[in-house]
Enzyme design. Structure first.
Site, PDB file in Angstrom:
ATOM      1  N   ARG A 236      -2.754  -6.847  -9.038  1.00 39.43           N
ATOM      2  CA  ARG A 236      -2.657  -6.175  -7.980  1.00 39.43           C
ATOM      3  C   ARG A 236      -2.754  -4.532  -7.883  1.00 39.43           C
ATOM      4  O   ARG A 236      -2.345  -4.098  -8.767  1.00 39.43           O
ATOM      5  CB  ARG A 236      -1.372  -6.557  -7.277  1.00 39.43           C
ATOM      6  CG  ARG A 236      -0.009  -5.942  -7.753  1.00 39.43           C
ATOM      7  CD  ARG A 236       0.431  -6.298  -8.974  1.00 39.43           C
ATOM      8  NE  ARG A 236       0.493  -7.612  -9.045  1.00 39.43           N
ATOM      9  CZ  ARG A 236       1.735  -8.499  -8.889  1.00 39.43           C
ATOM     10  NH1 ARG A 236       2.599  -7.934  -8.415  1.00 39.43           N
ATOM     11  NH2 ARG A 236       1.570  -9.892  -9.200  1.00 39.43           N
TER      12      ARG A 236
ATOM     13  N   GLY B 134       0.203   0.110  -8.924  1.00 41.18           N
ATOM     14  CA  GLY B 134       0.084  -1.292  -9.332  1.00 41.18           C
ATOM     15  C   GLY B 134      -0.452  -1.435 -10.547  1.00 41.18           C
ATOM     16  O   GLY B 134      -0.184  -0.912 -11.746  1.00 41.18           O
ATOM     17  N   PHE B 135      -1.824  -1.730 -10.482  1.00 41.09           N
ATOM     18  CA  PHE B 135      -2.831  -1.919 -11.657  1.00 41.09           C
ATOM     19  C   PHE B 135      -2.270  -2.813 -12.834  1.00 41.09           C
ATOM     20  O   PHE B 135      -2.212  -2.235 -13.945  1.00 41.09           O
ATOM     21  CB  PHE B 135      -3.406  -0.550 -12.396  1.00 41.09           C
ATOM     22  CG  PHE B 135      -4.025   0.310 -11.267  1.00 41.09           C
ATOM     23  CD1 PHE B 135      -5.592   0.130 -11.254  1.00 41.09           C
ATOM     24  CD2 PHE B 135      -3.446   1.279 -10.700  1.00 41.09           C
ATOM     25  CE1 PHE B 135      -6.080   0.955 -10.338  1.00 41.09           C
ATOM     26  CE2 PHE B 135      -4.159   2.292  -9.684  1.00 41.09           C
ATOM     27  CZ  PHE B 135      -5.365   1.927  -9.487  1.00 41.09           C
ATOM     28  N   HIS B 136      -1.665  -3.918 -12.438  1.00 48.50           N
ATOM     29  CA  HIS B 136      -1.129  -4.826 -13.323  1.00 48.50           C
ATOM     30  C   HIS B 136      -1.058  -6.172 -12.749  1.00 48.50           C
ATOM     31  O   HIS B 136      -1.133  -6.431 -11.594  1.00 48.50           O
ATOM     32  CB  HIS B 136       0.191  -4.532 -13.755  1.00 48.50           C
ATOM     33  CG  HIS B 136       1.160  -4.394 -12.875  1.00 48.50           C
ATOM     34  ND1 HIS B 136       1.666  -3.169 -12.250  1.00 48.50           N
ATOM     35  CD2 HIS B 136       2.084  -5.314 -12.190  1.00 48.50           C
ATOM     36  CE1 HIS B 136       2.733  -3.382 -11.158  1.00 48.50           C
ATOM     37  NE2 HIS B 136       2.779  -4.615 -11.272  1.00 48.50           N
ATOM     38  N   ALA B 137      -0.909  -7.098 -13.535  1.00 51.22           N
ATOM     39  CA  ALA B 137      -0.530  -8.889 -13.426  1.00 51.22           C
ATOM     40  C   ALA B 137       0.716  -9.006 -13.950  1.00 51.22           C
ATOM     41  O   ALA B 137       1.282  -8.313 -14.795  1.00 51.22           O
ATOM     42  CB  ALA B 137      -1.664  -9.470 -13.577  1.00 51.22           C
TER      43      ALA B 137
END
Ligand code: TYD
Length: 135
Positions: free
Chosen positions: A95, A47-50
């Site tokens: 997230r 994930g590691f993004h919005a």
């Protein structure tokens, strides 16, 4: 942090279980894309993004995994371990997904086609974005 959880209707009988999801009824948006994550290796965090606009419903249809959610002001850890439970992720939520069980299948229903321009992959830029009103 207010996280919207869905408990989908289960159709069970002596053969087993079934869940049906209809857009704009069970799912609060038109579904343009479906993807799923499986065979995740032990210890992986992803994930590691919005997203600037995208809305999603996440359902761990098999096994379990956890979500780290962050709206820029508050964080929350969520366990997904039921095939009839969904989590709604609004736009502007950072997230990370982790603690995938070996058998985990994470199903994602998304409101838009895949668009790399909608991603914020840098956490500092995400904080700047939401502090500026998220638009
Ligand atoms: P990635 O964004 O790294 O997954 P996550 O952030 O959820 O851990 O996606 C992995 C790869 O899959 C990457 O090459 C982009 C591609 N991809 C698509 O082509 N379409 C999609 O809808 C998604 C979610 C990813």
């Amino acid at each position: 942090m207010e996280i919207k959880r869905y408990s989908f209707q289960q159709h069970g009988d002596d053969r087993g279980m079934l869940v049906a999801l209809e857009e704009l009824k069970d799912i609060p948006f038109s579904v343009r894309r479906i993807y799923y994550i499986y065979d995740t290796l032990a210890g992986v965090r992803r994930g590691f993004h919005a997203h600037k606009n995208l809305k999603q419903i996440l359902v761990c249809v098999k096994g379990s995994c956890k979500l780290h959610l962050d709206n820029g002001f508050e964080t929350e850890e969520v366990l997904l371990d039921k095939p009839y439970e969904g989590i709604y992720l609004d736009n502007n939520i950072w997230r990370e997904m982790y603690d995938f069980s070996e058998d985990a299948v994470l199903l994602v229903l998304a409101s838009e086609y895949y668009d790399e321009a909608d991603y914020i992959r840098d956490y500092q830029k995400f904080l700047e974005f939401v502090n500026a009103g998220g638009k």
